[in-house]
Design a protein around this motif. Structure first.
Motif, PDB file in Angstrom:
ATOM      1  N   PHE A  54      -9.202  -2.588   9.287  1.00 28.73           N
ATOM      2  CA  PHE A  54     -10.517  -2.905   9.843  1.00 28.73           C
ATOM      3  C   PHE A  54     -11.403  -1.681  10.025  1.00 28.73           C
ATOM      4  CE2 PHE A  54      -7.723  -6.337  11.298  1.00 28.73           C
ATOM      5  CZ  PHE A  54      -8.356  -7.402  10.675  1.00 28.73           C
ATOM      6  N   ASP A  55     -10.887  -0.489   9.725  1.00 28.66           N
ATOM      7  CA  ASP A  55     -11.717   0.715   9.800  1.00 28.66           C
ATOM      8  C   ASP A  55     -11.320   1.635   8.655  1.00 28.66           C
ATOM      9  OD1 ASP A  55      -9.391   2.194  10.560  1.00 28.66           O
ATOM     10  OD2 ASP A  55      -9.760   1.736  12.659  1.00 28.66           O
ATOM     11  N   ASP A  56     -12.107   2.688   8.451  1.00 25.32           N
ATOM     12  CA  ASP A  56     -11.884   3.576   7.305  1.00 25.32           C
ATOM     13  C   ASP A  56     -10.518   4.236   7.328  1.00 25.32           C
ATOM     14  OD1 ASP A  56     -14.400   2.950   6.427  1.00 25.32           O
ATOM     15  OD2 ASP A  56     -15.343   4.780   7.184  1.00 25.32           O
ATOM     16  N   ILE A  57     -10.071   4.650   8.506  1.00 27.23           N
ATOM     17  CA  ILE A  57      -8.788   5.344   8.595  1.00 27.23           C
ATOM     18  C   ILE A  57      -7.644   4.404   8.231  1.00 27.23           C
ATOM     19  CG2 ILE A  57      -7.155   6.468  10.169  1.00 27.23           C
ATOM     20  CD1 ILE A  57      -9.587   7.596  11.647  1.00 27.23           C
ATOM     21  N   SER A  58      -7.634   3.225   8.785  1.00 29.62           N
ATOM     22  CA  SER A  58      -6.519   2.317   8.493  1.00 29.62           C
ATOM     23  C   SER A  58      -6.556   1.833   7.045  1.00 29.62           C
ATOM     24  CB  SER A  58      -6.480   1.145   9.471  1.00 29.62           C
ATOM     25  OG  SER A  58      -7.655   0.373   9.383  1.00 29.62           O
ATOM     26  N   VAL A  59      -7.731   1.660   6.482  1.00 25.47           N
ATOM     27  CA  VAL A  59      -7.819   1.257   5.075  1.00 25.47           C
ATOM     28  C   VAL A  59      -7.246   2.359   4.191  1.00 25.47           C
ATOM     29  CG1 VAL A  59      -9.413   0.786   3.161  1.00 25.47           C
ATOM     30  CG2 VAL A  59      -9.739  -0.343   5.359  1.00 25.47           C
ATOM     31  N   ALA A  60      -7.619   3.608   4.450  1.00 24.51           N
ATOM     32  CA  ALA A  60      -7.110   4.729   3.654  1.00 24.51           C
ATOM     33  C   ALA A  60      -5.595   4.854   3.811  1.00 24.51           C
ATOM     34  CB  ALA A  60      -7.806   6.025   4.068  1.00 24.51           C
ATOM     35  N   PHE A  61      -5.125   4.735   5.045  1.00 29.08           N
ATOM     36  CA  PHE A  61      -3.682   4.817   5.278  1.00 29.08           C
ATOM     37  C   PHE A  61      -2.960   3.698   4.530  1.00 29.08           C
ATOM     38  CE2 PHE A  61      -0.035   3.040   7.501  1.00 29.08           C
ATOM     39  CZ  PHE A  61       0.839   4.122   7.448  1.00 29.08           C
ATOM     40  N   ARG A  62      -3.446   2.479   4.671  1.00 24.77           N
ATOM     41  CA  ARG A  62      -2.779   1.318   4.076  1.00 24.77           C
ATOM     42  C   ARG A  62      -2.711   1.456   2.556  1.00 24.77           C
ATOM     43  NH1 ARG A  62       1.072  -1.586   5.469  1.00 24.77           N
ATOM     44  NH2 ARG A  62       0.210  -1.664   7.544  1.00 24.77           N
ATOM     45  N   GLU A  63      -3.781   1.965   1.929  1.00 24.96           N
ATOM     46  CA  GLU A  63      -3.755   2.144   0.477  1.00 24.96           C
ATOM     47  C   GLU A  63      -2.640   3.099   0.055  1.00 24.96           C
ATOM     48  OE1 GLU A  63      -7.651   3.371  -0.757  1.00 24.96           O
ATOM     49  OE2 GLU A  63      -8.531   1.407  -0.333  1.00 24.96           O
ATOM     50  N   LYS A  64      -2.536   4.232   0.739  1.00 25.38           N
ATOM     51  CA  LYS A  64      -1.493   5.217   0.407  1.00 25.38           C
ATOM     52  C   LYS A  64      -0.104   4.671   0.752  1.00 25.38           C
ATOM     53  CE  LYS A  64      -4.260   8.598  -0.754  1.00 25.38           C
ATOM     54  NZ  LYS A  64      -4.352   9.121  -2.078  1.00 25.38           N
ATOM     55  N   TYR A  65       0.009   4.059   1.908  1.00 22.76           N
ATOM     56  CA  TYR A  65       1.301   3.526   2.357  1.00 22.76           C
ATOM     57  C   TYR A  65       1.779   2.430   1.412  1.00 22.76           C
ATOM     58  CZ  TYR A  65       4.796   1.151   5.166  1.00 22.76           C
ATOM     59  OH  TYR A  65       5.956   0.556   5.591  1.00 22.76           O
ATOM     60  N   ASN A  66       0.914   1.497   1.077  1.00 17.53           N
ATOM     61  CA  ASN A  66       1.306   0.386   0.200  1.00 17.53           C
ATOM     62  C   ASN A  66       1.769   0.886  -1.165  1.00 17.53           C
ATOM     63  OD1 ASN A  66       0.799  -1.515   2.156  1.00 17.53           O
ATOM     64  ND2 ASN A  66      -1.192  -2.108   1.337  1.00 17.53           N
ATOM     65  N   ALA A  67       1.186   1.988  -1.632  1.00 16.62           N
ATOM     66  CA  ALA A  67       1.590   2.537  -2.923  1.00 16.62           C
ATOM     67  C   ALA A  67       2.992   3.159  -2.840  1.00 16.62           C
ATOM     68  CB  ALA A  67       0.578   3.577  -3.391  1.00 16.62           C
ATOM     69  N   ALA A  68       3.316   3.791  -1.728  1.00 18.14           N
ATOM     70  CA  ALA A  68       4.583   4.511  -1.603  1.00 18.14           C
ATOM     71  C   ALA A  68       5.718   3.677  -1.006  1.00 18.14           C
ATOM     72  CB  ALA A  68       4.378   5.751  -0.733  1.00 18.14           C
ATOM     73  N   GLU A  69       5.382   2.685  -0.217  1.00 12.18           N
ATOM     74  CA  GLU A  69       6.386   1.947   0.566  1.00 12.18           C
ATOM     75  C   GLU A  69       7.506   1.320  -0.245  1.00 12.18           C
ATOM     76  OE1 GLU A  69       8.445  -1.384   2.026  1.00 12.18           O
ATOM     77  OE2 GLU A  69       6.692  -1.654   0.728  1.00 12.18           O
ATOM     78  N   PRO A  70       7.253   0.632  -1.343  1.00  8.90           N
ATOM     79  CA  PRO A  70       8.368  -0.008  -2.053  1.00  8.90           C
ATOM     80  C   PRO A  70       9.440   0.981  -2.511  1.00  8.90           C
ATOM     81  CG  PRO A  70       6.288  -0.919  -2.808  1.00  8.90           C
ATOM     82  CD  PRO A  70       5.957   0.272  -1.955  1.00  8.90           C
ATOM     83  N   GLU A  71       9.010   2.097  -3.080  1.00  6.95           N
ATOM     84  CA  GLU A  71       9.994   3.077  -3.546  1.00  6.95           C
ATOM     85  C   GLU A  71      10.722   3.723  -2.373  1.00  6.95           C
ATOM     86  OE1 GLU A  71      10.490   7.076  -6.272  1.00  6.95           O
ATOM     87  OE2 GLU A  71       8.521   6.149  -6.145  1.00  6.95           O
ATOM     88  N   LEU A  72      10.003   4.041  -1.314  1.00  3.89           N
ATOM     89  CA  LEU A  72      10.644   4.638  -0.134  1.00  3.89           C
ATOM     90  C   LEU A  72      11.662   3.683   0.476  1.00  3.89           C
ATOM     91  CD1 LEU A  72       7.603   6.350   1.595  1.00  3.89           C
ATOM     92  CD2 LEU A  72       9.491   7.462   0.392  1.00  3.89           C
ATOM     93  N   THR A  73      11.295   2.431   0.582  1.00  3.56           N
ATOM     94  CA  THR A  73      12.210   1.434   1.148  1.00  3.56           C
ATOM     95  C   THR A  73      13.446   1.279   0.270  1.00  3.56           C
ATOM     96  OG1 THR A  73      10.392   0.274   2.220  1.00  3.56           O
ATOM     97  CG2 THR A  73      12.405  -0.984   1.864  1.00  3.56           C
ATOM     98  N   GLN A  74      13.240   1.234  -1.035  1.00  8.13           N
ATOM     99  CA  GLN A  74      14.361   1.116  -1.967  1.00  8.13           C
ATOM    100  C   GLN A  74      15.281   2.315  -1.857  1.00  8.13           C
ATOM    101  OE1 GLN A  74      15.134  -1.486  -4.114  1.00  8.13           O
ATOM    102  NE2 GLN A  74      17.034  -0.360  -4.371  1.00  8.13           N
ATOM    103  N   ARG A  75      14.707   3.514  -1.835  1.00  8.84           N
ATOM    104  CA  ARG A  75      15.529   4.732  -1.758  1.00  8.84           C
ATOM    105  C   ARG A  75      16.293   4.803  -0.442  1.00  8.84           C
ATOM    106  NH1 ARG A  75      13.680   9.702  -5.076  1.00  8.84           N
ATOM    107  NH2 ARG A  75      12.725   8.689  -6.866  1.00  8.84           N
ATOM    108  N   ALA A  76      15.636   4.447   0.647  1.00 12.15           N
ATOM    109  CA  ALA A  76      16.323   4.445   1.944  1.00 12.15           C
ATOM    110  C   ALA A  76      17.466   3.435   1.928  1.00 12.15           C
ATOM    111  CB  ALA A  76      15.344   4.134   3.070  1.00 12.15           C
ATOM    112  N   GLY A  77      17.245   2.287   1.321  1.00 10.02           N
ATOM    113  CA  GLY A  77      18.286   1.276   1.221  1.00 10.02           C
ATOM    114  C   GLY A  77      19.444   1.692   0.331  1.00 10.02           C
ATOM    115  N   ASP A  78      19.177   2.591  -0.624  1.00 17.68           N
ATOM    116  CA  ASP A  78      20.211   3.053  -1.560  1.00 17.68           C
ATOM    117  C   ASP A  78      21.040   4.215  -1.016  1.00 17.68           C
ATOM    118  OD1 ASP A  78      19.360   1.165  -3.375  1.00 17.68           O
ATOM    119  OD2 ASP A  78      18.249   2.589  -4.632  1.00 17.68           O
ATOM    120  N   VAL A  79      20.613   4.806   0.084  1.00 23.80           N
ATOM    121  CA  VAL A  79      21.302   5.992   0.604  1.00 23.80           C
ATOM    122  C   VAL A  79      22.789   5.715   0.822  1.00 23.80           C
ATOM    123  CG1 VAL A  79      21.526   7.505   2.626  1.00 23.80           C
ATOM    124  CG2 VAL A  79      19.292   7.109   1.602  1.00 23.80           C
ATOM    125  N   GLY A  80      23.111   4.613   1.470  1.00 22.95           N
ATOM    126  CA  GLY A  80      24.510   4.300   1.754  1.00 22.95           C
ATOM    127  C   GLY A  80      25.350   4.216   0.496  1.00 22.95           C
TER     128      GLY A  80
END
Length: 112
Positions: A54-80
């Motif tokens: 709803f504001d510029d900061i959260s939109v910018a954060f969400r764009e970067k986060y959404n791009a990185a999140e799937p790979e980060l989540t997958q890698r964290a899940g693969d650690v074990g």
């Protein structure tokens, strides 16, 4: 005697302490795997509950986060699984070393 970097002796691996370290890592990674299952579910639940964008900061954060999140989540899940693969190699290496040490020790015994 073969000196190890930083001191020590490369001629003999101590089975007990080495097994203790491997087992200690196993306990930690088992804890991580169990914790990650709950944490990843909690993160997803919180993401659904939080209203962002709803504001510029959260939109910018969400764009970067959404791009990185799937790979980060997958890698964290693969650690074990990755650490468990390394632990299996460590255990196999320790067993081979122990067997080889036993054979070599037996061959070095005086005849009799």
């Amino acid at each position: 005697m073969n000196a190890a970097p930083g001191g020590g002796d490369l001629t003999h691996m101590k089975f007990g302490p080495t097994s203790d370290v491997v087992n200690g890592v196993q306990l930690e990674i088992d804890g991580w795997t169990t914790a990650w299952t709950g944490l990843s579910a909690a993160i997803r639940a919180e993401e659904r509950a939080v209203q962002t964008g709803f504001d510029d900061i959260s939109v910018a954060f969400r764009e970067k986060y959404n791009a990185a999140e799937p790979e980060l989540t997958q890698r964290a899940g693969d650690v074990g699984a990755k650490v468990n693969e390394a632990l299996a190699v460590a255990r196999a290496g320790l067993a081979t070393y122990q067997a080889t040490y036993g054979v070599a020790t037996a061959k070095l015994q005086p005849p009799g």
